[in-house]
Design a protein around this motif. Structure first.
Motif, PDB file in Angstrom:
ATOM      1  N   THR A 242       0.834  -1.213   0.000  1.00  0.00           N
ATOM      2  CA  THR A 242       0.000   0.000   0.000  1.00  0.00           C
ATOM      3  C   THR A 242       0.864   1.256   0.000  1.00  0.00           C
ATOM      4  OG1 THR A 242      -1.681  -1.208   1.246  1.00  0.00           O
ATOM      5  CG2 THR A 242      -1.834   1.188   1.232  1.00  0.00           C
ATOM      6  N   ALA A 243       1.936   1.241   0.792  1.00  0.00           N
ATOM      7  CA  ALA A 243       2.826   2.413   0.813  1.00  0.00           C
ATOM      8  C   ALA A 243       3.472   2.640  -0.544  1.00  0.00           C
ATOM      9  CB  ALA A 243       3.887   2.238   1.900  1.00  0.00           C
ATOM     10  N   ILE A 244       3.894   1.546  -1.197  1.00  0.00           N
ATOM     11  CA  ILE A 244       4.506   1.684  -2.519  1.00  0.00           C
ATOM     12  C   ILE A 244       3.506   2.253  -3.505  1.00  0.00           C
ATOM     13  CG2 ILE A 244       5.455   0.370  -4.463  1.00  0.00           C
ATOM     14  CD1 ILE A 244       6.695  -1.529  -2.393  1.00  0.00           C
ATOM     15  N   PHE A 245       2.260   1.757  -3.444  1.00  0.00           N
ATOM     16  CA  PHE A 245       1.232   2.257  -4.373  1.00  0.00           C
ATOM     17  C   PHE A 245       0.978   3.748  -4.162  1.00  0.00           C
ATOM     18  CE2 PHE A 245      -2.381   2.183  -7.056  1.00  0.00           C
ATOM     19  CZ  PHE A 245      -3.340   2.969  -6.446  1.00  0.00           C
ATOM     20  N   LEU A 246       0.875   4.170  -2.880  1.00  0.00           N
ATOM     21  CA  LEU A 246       0.651   5.588  -2.608  1.00  0.00           C
ATOM     22  C   LEU A 246       1.829   6.440  -3.069  1.00  0.00           C
ATOM     23  CD1 LEU A 246      -0.983   5.419   0.939  1.00  0.00           C
ATOM     24  CD2 LEU A 246      -2.102   5.887  -1.240  1.00  0.00           C
ATOM     25  N   THR A 247       3.060   5.932  -2.856  1.00  0.00           N
ATOM     26  CA  THR A 247       4.238   6.688  -3.279  1.00  0.00           C
ATOM     27  C   THR A 247       4.265   6.865  -4.785  1.00  0.00           C
ATOM     28  OG1 THR A 247       5.468   5.823  -1.381  1.00  0.00           O
ATOM     29  CG2 THR A 247       6.752   6.763  -3.196  1.00  0.00           C
ATOM     30  N   VAL A 248       4.001   5.770  -5.520  1.00  0.00           N
ATOM     31  CA  VAL A 248       3.994   5.860  -6.981  1.00  0.00           C
ATOM     32  C   VAL A 248       2.907   6.819  -7.455  1.00  0.00           C
ATOM     33  CG1 VAL A 248       3.584   4.552  -9.090  1.00  0.00           C
ATOM     34  CG2 VAL A 248       5.010   3.575  -7.294  1.00  0.00           C
ATOM     35  N   THR A 249       1.733   6.762  -6.804  1.00  0.00           N
ATOM     36  CA  THR A 249       0.642   7.666  -7.198  1.00  0.00           C
ATOM     37  C   THR A 249       1.024   9.123  -6.973  1.00  0.00           C
ATOM     38  OG1 THR A 249      -0.961   5.951  -6.619  1.00  0.00           O
ATOM     39  CG2 THR A 249      -1.784   8.207  -6.824  1.00  0.00           C
ATOM     40  N   LEU A 250       1.637   9.418  -5.815  1.00  0.00           N
ATOM     41  CA  LEU A 250       2.041  10.791  -5.541  1.00  0.00           C
ATOM     42  C   LEU A 250       3.110  11.268  -6.525  1.00  0.00           C
ATOM     43  CD1 LEU A 250       2.175  10.780  -1.621  1.00  0.00           C
ATOM     44  CD2 LEU A 250       0.494  11.898  -3.091  1.00  0.00           C
ATOM     45  N   LEU A 251       4.078  10.406  -6.825  1.00  0.00           N
ATOM     46  CA  LEU A 251       5.122  10.788  -7.782  1.00  0.00           C
ATOM     47  C   LEU A 251       4.529  11.050  -9.158  1.00  0.00           C
ATOM     48  CD1 LEU A 251       8.034   8.376  -6.777  1.00  0.00           C
ATOM     49  CD2 LEU A 251       7.855  10.824  -6.348  1.00  0.00           C
ATOM     50  N   ALA A 252       3.560  10.208  -9.559  1.00  0.00           N
ATOM     51  CA  ALA A 252       2.918  10.425 -10.848  1.00  0.00           C
ATOM     52  C   ALA A 252       2.167  11.748 -10.872  1.00  0.00           C
ATOM     53  CB  ALA A 252       1.971   9.265 -11.162  1.00  0.00           C
ATOM     54  N   ALA A 253       1.469  12.065  -9.759  1.00  0.00           N
ATOM     55  CA  ALA A 253       0.732  13.337  -9.701  1.00  0.00           C
ATOM     56  C   ALA A 253       1.683  14.526  -9.761  1.00  0.00           C
ATOM     57  CB  ALA A 253      -0.099  13.395  -8.412  1.00  0.00           C
ATOM     58  N   VAL A 254       2.816  14.427  -9.048  1.00  0.00           N
ATOM     59  CA  VAL A 254       3.798  15.517  -9.090  1.00  0.00           C
ATOM     60  C   VAL A 254       4.369  15.670 -10.491  1.00  0.00           C
ATOM     61  CG1 VAL A 254       6.044  16.260  -8.233  1.00  0.00           C
ATOM     62  CG2 VAL A 254       4.366  15.350  -6.646  1.00  0.00           C
ATOM     63  N   GLY A 255       4.672  14.544 -11.147  1.00  0.00           N
ATOM     64  CA  GLY A 255       5.196  14.613 -12.513  1.00  0.00           C
ATOM     65  C   GLY A 255       4.221  15.256 -13.470  1.00  0.00           C
ATOM     66  N   ILE A 256       2.930  14.877 -13.355  1.00  0.00           N
ATOM     67  CA  ILE A 256       1.917  15.482 -14.232  1.00  0.00           C
ATOM     68  C   ILE A 256       1.795  16.972 -13.953  1.00  0.00           C
ATOM     69  CG2 ILE A 256      -0.545  15.493 -14.774  1.00  0.00           C
ATOM     70  CD1 ILE A 256      -0.555  12.480 -14.229  1.00  0.00           C
ATOM     71  N   GLY A 257       1.844  17.344 -12.668  1.00  0.00           N
ATOM     72  CA  GLY A 257       1.758  18.765 -12.331  1.00  0.00           C
ATOM     73  C   GLY A 257       2.922  19.558 -12.896  1.00  0.00           C
ATOM     74  N   LEU A 258       4.133  18.999 -12.791  1.00  0.00           N
ATOM     75  CA  LEU A 258       5.301  19.689 -13.356  1.00  0.00           C
ATOM     76  C   LEU A 258       5.195  19.807 -14.872  1.00  0.00           C
ATOM     77  CD1 LEU A 258       8.186  18.102 -11.246  1.00  0.00           C
ATOM     78  CD2 LEU A 258       7.261  20.423 -11.083  1.00  0.00           C
TER      79      LEU A 258
END
Length: 383
Positions: free
Chosen positions: A173-189
């Motif tokens: 679950t932690a890995i999934f949340l981390t990947v999701t947050l990184l993807a959101a940050v990448g899309i935002g950038l």
């Protein structure tokens, strides 16, 4: 032999195992011991408790089958339903409550095998779900609070396995949340870069500068206690100015052939409108030798009071030639619609000037023919 079976058999060996009433007391004692063990371990789930109870019941069924008589041989018969065979009651086998209990009847639904092939086997009895009885007397106690065999381990193991599964599930679950947050940050950038959020002010500001006029090469050194150029109107109140040019005396102004210099007047007062030619030639303003003699060896501040022609902001450049006293370097200012003061300072060497000097002003640095209104040029000496 597991712990449950061993505990029950040890209890049976300490009494009359052939007595069904005694065996039933031992079985009840086993169930009571199980209940005490479960109550002492509140972490055991209902499902595990049911499995433990069924395991004991299965062991009791297996042990109880050893005390039943063998099924007699059955001769071959015609293909028809075999009659039910009644087993004789075991001697001295009353129920635990004191009532007589009839032996179980076994129905044989399949055709009997030949006598030569039919094995002599025992029939497993159906043992009811015996409720625990903690008040039995004359029955060895059975302790199941800490079984040492694999039975207790096997029954409790699912809880530990479940906890291990939950423990493994948390990192996923932690890995999934981390990947999701990184993807959101990448899309935002990505979108920020596409929309120009990270562009510098120099890239975004393509319009003519509107800031208050400043010296481009930033060579003005304010006096002690000052933090920047003086505000319009404040210079005349704080300094003793020496007049260099006034529109009422335009005789000391020189304009090349392709440049213009006209004396004019409006609501803002009299001024000299200068306009450089297509070649970028500048209009010169004389600085008298007597003025330069007052400035020799001192730190002086020059002030050009000017504004752009209506509706035509421009950029002016200023050059100086003070003869033996040197020059002022090249200055550049953005001039707007409001009358303002454009300051620059010069540190003069301590020597006698041999002649007068000049201040040359180009009204349009971009050579687009824009004009500038010059109201006054003056100088003061720093104390």
């Amino acid at each position: 032999m597991d712990a449950i079976e061993k505990a029950i058999r040890n209890a049976l060996e300490r009494g009359n195992a052939e007595d069904r009433a005694y065996r039933e007391k031992v079985y009840r004692s086993a169930f009571a011991a199980l209940d005490r063990a479960l109550q002492a371990n509140p972490g055991v789930t209902v499902e595990v408790a049911i499995k433990r109870r069924k395991a004991i019941q299965a062991k009791i069924t297996e042990i109880e089958s050893e005390f039943l008589p063998a099924v007699p041989d059955v001769a071959p018969q015609a293909e028809s339903d075999a009659p039910a065979v009644e087993l004789p009651a075991s001697p001295a086998a009353p129920a635990a409550t004191g009532e007589s209990a009839a032996p179980p009847a076994v129905s044989v639904d399949e055709p009997a095998q030949p006598a030569a092939d039919a094995p002599r086997s025992r029939v497993l009895p159906v043992v009811p779900d015996i409720m625990p009885d903690a008040t039995l007397s004359g029955v060895p106690s059975i302790d199941m609070s800490a079984p040492a065999s694999s039975e207790a381990t096997a029954e409790v193991a699912p809880d530990r396995d479940e906890r291990r599964i939950r423990g493994r599930r948390l990192p996923l679950t932690a890995i999934f949340l981390t990947v999701t947050l990184l993807a959101a940050v990448g899309i935002g950038l990505f979108f920020a870069m596409q929309t120009g959020v990270f562009k510098t002010q120099a890239q975004l500001d393509t319009a003519p500068p509107e800031a208050p006029p400043t010296v481009e090469d930033d060579d003005f050194t304010p006096a002690d206690g000052e933090t920047g150029p003086e505000k319009p109107g404040a210079a005349g109140q704080a300094r003793n100015w020496i007049n260099v040019f006034s529109p009422t005396d335009p005789a000391h102004v020189s304009a090349p052939s392709d440049a213009k210099a006209e004396t004019m007047k409006d609501d803002s007062g009299p001024f000299l409108r200068i306009q450089s030619g297509a070649s970028g030639s500048a209009i010169s303003f004389d600085v008298g030798q007597g003025v330069l003699e007052k400035l020799a060896g001192k730190h002086a501040v020059f002030d050009i009071v000017a504004r752009a022609e209506d509706g035509k902001d421009t950029q002016i450049s200023v050059d100086c030639n003070f003869g033996e006293l040197g020059d002022c370097g090249r200055k550049r200012y953005a001039v707007g619609q409001q009358r303002n003061e454009y300051l620059f300072d010069v540190k003069f060497p301590d020597k006698r000037p041999g002649s007068a000097g000049t201040i040359a002003i180009n009204s349009d640095f971009d050579k687009q023919g824009k004009a500038v209104n010059i109201y006054e040029i003056r100088v003061s000496v720093e104390p």
